[in-house]
Design a protein around this motif. Structure first.
Motif, PDB file in Angstrom:
ATOM      1  N   ALA A  44       3.635   6.093   8.240  1.00 18.35           N
ATOM      2  CA  ALA A  44       4.430   5.066   7.562  1.00 18.35           C
ATOM      3  C   ALA A  44       5.844   5.557   7.293  1.00 18.35           C
ATOM      4  O   ALA A  44       6.820   4.813   7.470  1.00 18.35           O
ATOM      5  N   THR A  45       5.985   6.819   6.890  1.00 14.69           N
ATOM      6  CA  THR A  45       7.311   7.398   6.665  1.00 14.69           C
ATOM      7  C   THR A  45       8.107   7.373   7.962  1.00 14.69           C
ATOM      8  O   THR A  45       9.298   7.047   7.963  1.00 14.69           O
ATOM      9  N   GLY A  46       7.454   7.688   9.066  1.00 15.02           N
ATOM     10  CA  GLY A  46       8.118   7.659  10.372  1.00 15.02           C
ATOM     11  C   GLY A  46       8.596   6.276  10.763  1.00 15.02           C
ATOM     12  O   GLY A  46       9.522   6.135  11.563  1.00 15.02           O
ATOM     13  N   ARG A  47       7.980   5.248  10.202  1.00  7.99           N
ATOM     14  CA  ARG A  47       8.401   3.862  10.441  1.00  7.99           C
ATOM     15  C   ARG A  47       9.441   3.393   9.432  1.00  7.99           C
ATOM     16  O   ARG A  47       9.794   2.215   9.383  1.00  7.99           O
ATOM     17  N   GLY A  48       9.910   4.323   8.584  1.00  5.45           N
ATOM     18  CA  GLY A  48      10.932   3.968   7.605  1.00  5.45           C
ATOM     19  C   GLY A  48      10.395   3.279   6.373  1.00  5.45           C
ATOM     20  O   GLY A  48      11.162   2.690   5.597  1.00  5.45           O
ATOM     21  N   LYS A  49       9.092   3.342   6.152  1.00  8.13           N
ATOM     22  CA  LYS A  49       8.473   2.691   4.995  1.00  8.13           C
ATOM     23  C   LYS A  49       8.516   3.610   3.772  1.00  8.13           C
ATOM     24  O   LYS A  49       8.485   4.828   3.900  1.00  8.13           O
ATOM     25  N   ALA A  50       8.551   3.003   2.607  1.00  7.19           N
ATOM     26  CA  ALA A  50       8.521   3.760   1.349  1.00  7.19           C
ATOM     27  C   ALA A  50       7.074   4.155   1.052  1.00  7.19           C
ATOM     28  O   ALA A  50       6.188   3.299   0.994  1.00  7.19           O
ATOM     29  N   VAL A  51       6.856   5.451   0.867  1.00  7.99           N
ATOM     30  CA  VAL A  51       5.511   5.980   0.649  1.00  7.99           C
ATOM     31  C   VAL A  51       5.542   6.947  -0.529  1.00  7.99           C
ATOM     32  O   VAL A  51       6.485   7.717  -0.687  1.00  7.99           O
ATOM     33  N   LYS A  52       4.474   6.946  -1.315  1.00  6.27           N
ATOM     34  CA  LYS A  52       4.323   7.896  -2.414  1.00  6.27           C
ATOM     35  C   LYS A  52       2.898   8.435  -2.371  1.00  6.27           C
ATOM     36  O   LYS A  52       1.947   7.675  -2.235  1.00  6.27           O
ATOM     37  N   VAL A  73      10.727  15.547   5.699  1.00  5.51           N
ATOM     38  CA  VAL A  73      10.860  14.161   6.166  1.00  5.51           C
ATOM     39  C   VAL A  73      11.117  13.167   5.034  1.00  5.51           C
ATOM     40  O   VAL A  73      11.188  11.963   5.268  1.00  5.51           O
ATOM     41  N   GLY A  74      11.234  13.670   3.808  1.00  5.41           N
ATOM     42  CA  GLY A  74      11.542  12.788   2.688  1.00  5.41           C
ATOM     43  C   GLY A  74      10.352  12.003   2.159  1.00  5.41           C
ATOM     44  O   GLY A  74      10.520  10.924   1.596  1.00  5.41           O
ATOM     45  N   LEU A  75       9.148  12.538   2.320  1.00  3.98           N
ATOM     46  CA  LEU A  75       7.948  11.904   1.787  1.00  3.98           C
ATOM     47  C   LEU A  75       7.713  12.427   0.369  1.00  3.98           C
ATOM     48  O   LEU A  75       7.591  13.634   0.160  1.00  3.98           O
ATOM     49  N   ALA A  76       7.628  11.523  -0.586  1.00  9.90           N
ATOM     50  CA  ALA A  76       7.440  11.903  -1.984  1.00  9.90           C
ATOM     51  C   ALA A  76       5.980  12.239  -2.262  1.00  9.90           C
ATOM     52  O   ALA A  76       5.098  11.396  -2.097  1.00  9.90           O
ATOM     53  N   VAL A  77       5.726  13.496  -2.663  1.00 10.48           N
ATOM     54  CA  VAL A  77       4.380  13.961  -3.006  1.00 10.48           C
ATOM     55  C   VAL A  77       4.438  14.532  -4.415  1.00 10.48           C
ATOM     56  O   VAL A  77       5.279  15.380  -4.707  1.00 10.48           O
ATOM     57  N   GLU A  78       3.533  14.057  -5.262  1.00  8.59           N
ATOM     58  CA  GLU A  78       3.525  14.519  -6.651  1.00  8.59           C
ATOM     59  C   GLU A  78       2.151  15.046  -7.024  1.00  8.59           C
ATOM     60  O   GLU A  78       1.157  14.309  -6.983  1.00  8.59           O
ATOM     61  N   GLY A  79       2.094  16.328  -7.378  1.00  9.33           N
ATOM     62  CA  GLY A  79       0.865  16.919  -7.897  1.00  9.33           C
ATOM     63  C   GLY A  79       0.706  16.540  -9.356  1.00  9.33           C
ATOM     64  O   GLY A  79       1.652  16.659 -10.133  1.00  9.33           O
ATOM     65  N   TYR A 114       6.547   0.418  -3.073  1.00  8.00           N
ATOM     66  CA  TYR A 114       6.038   1.248  -1.978  1.00  8.00           C
ATOM     67  C   TYR A 114       5.215   0.424  -0.995  1.00  8.00           C
ATOM     68  O   TYR A 114       4.437  -0.444  -1.390  1.00  8.00           O
ATOM     69  N   PHE A 115       5.366   0.734   0.271  1.00  6.11           N
ATOM     70  CA  PHE A 115       4.551   0.174   1.341  1.00  6.11           C
ATOM     71  C   PHE A 115       3.140   0.766   1.264  1.00  6.11           C
ATOM     72  O   PHE A 115       2.146   0.068   1.449  1.00  6.11           O
ATOM     73  N   LEU A 116       3.064   2.084   0.992  1.00  3.70           N
ATOM     74  CA  LEU A 116       1.796   2.800   0.921  1.00  3.70           C
ATOM     75  C   LEU A 116       1.804   3.754  -0.260  1.00  3.70           C
ATOM     76  O   LEU A 116       2.773   4.493  -0.448  1.00  3.70           O
TER      77      LEU A 116
END
Length: 189
Positions: A44-52, A73-79, A114-116
């Motif tokens: 989804a990130t590769g498709r330009g979608k907002a993901v968390k 790649v700018g994917l937001a990951v939160e522990g 977010y898209f996902l």
């Protein structure tokens, strides 16, 4: 192994329904639940979608391979957690972290921003009784129609499976750990 003839015709008809957000569950005792969820997140990130991605058991400072690539790649990951329960010094603190994390995750889902949204290892705080199952079900039901949610973890509650659109059970056949081989960097972390 049995040799098969490749299909000569498309084995399915294109669905006619509307596109909408899906609830996707990766569960079971086999390896690959989080890996598959990260695959969705990177796709989804590769498709330009907002993901968390919210990781309910990982500590905020975790730096596994997926975190390193996510940064690139700018994917937001939160522990959100303090590690698995056997590493916890205070299970009530672990439970509170899960509840606080759920408030963030639920808000992200309901925001429609977010898209996902990936809820990695969310089944553990559910089955430990740290999160109310009904709160999760209510958020899934109330989410904006275009928001996809992927939940991962062993022993997913049946109530979530019942409302999910896609459920995959990873089945353990064999694992290197059972043969005394430790986790391999880049494969399991």
């Amino acid at each position: 192994m049995q040799i098969e003839t490749p299909p000569s015709e498309k084995p399915y008809e294109k669905p006619e329904g509307e596109r909408r957000g899906l609830v996707i569950v990766n569960t079971g005792d086999g390896k690959g639940k989080s890996t598959a969820a990260f695959g969705l997140a990177f796709r989804a990130t590769g498709r330009g979608k907002a993901v968390k991605v919210f990781q309910f058991m990982k500590v905020p400072s975790a730096r596994f391979g997926e975190h390193r690539l996510a940064d690139q790649v700018g994917l937001a990951v939160e522990g959100l957690g303090d590690g698995f329960s056997w590493k916890s010094r205070d299970l009530e603190h672990s439970a509170q972290l899960a509840r606080d994390g759920w408030a963030k995750a639920s808000a992200a889902i309901l925001s429609g921003e977010y898209f996902l949204v990936v809820l990695d290892e969310v089944t553990y705080p559910l089955i430990y009784g740290w999160l109310p199952l009904q709160d999760v079900l209510d958020t899934l039901a109330r989410r904006p129609k275009d928001v996809h949610v992927c939940l991962t973890g062993r022993r997913c509650p049946q109530e979530i499976i019942d409302v999910a659109d896609t459920v995959t059970e990873m089945k353990l056949i064999k694992h290197a750990f059972q043969a005394g081989i430790p986790a391999q960097r880049g494969i399991e972390d």
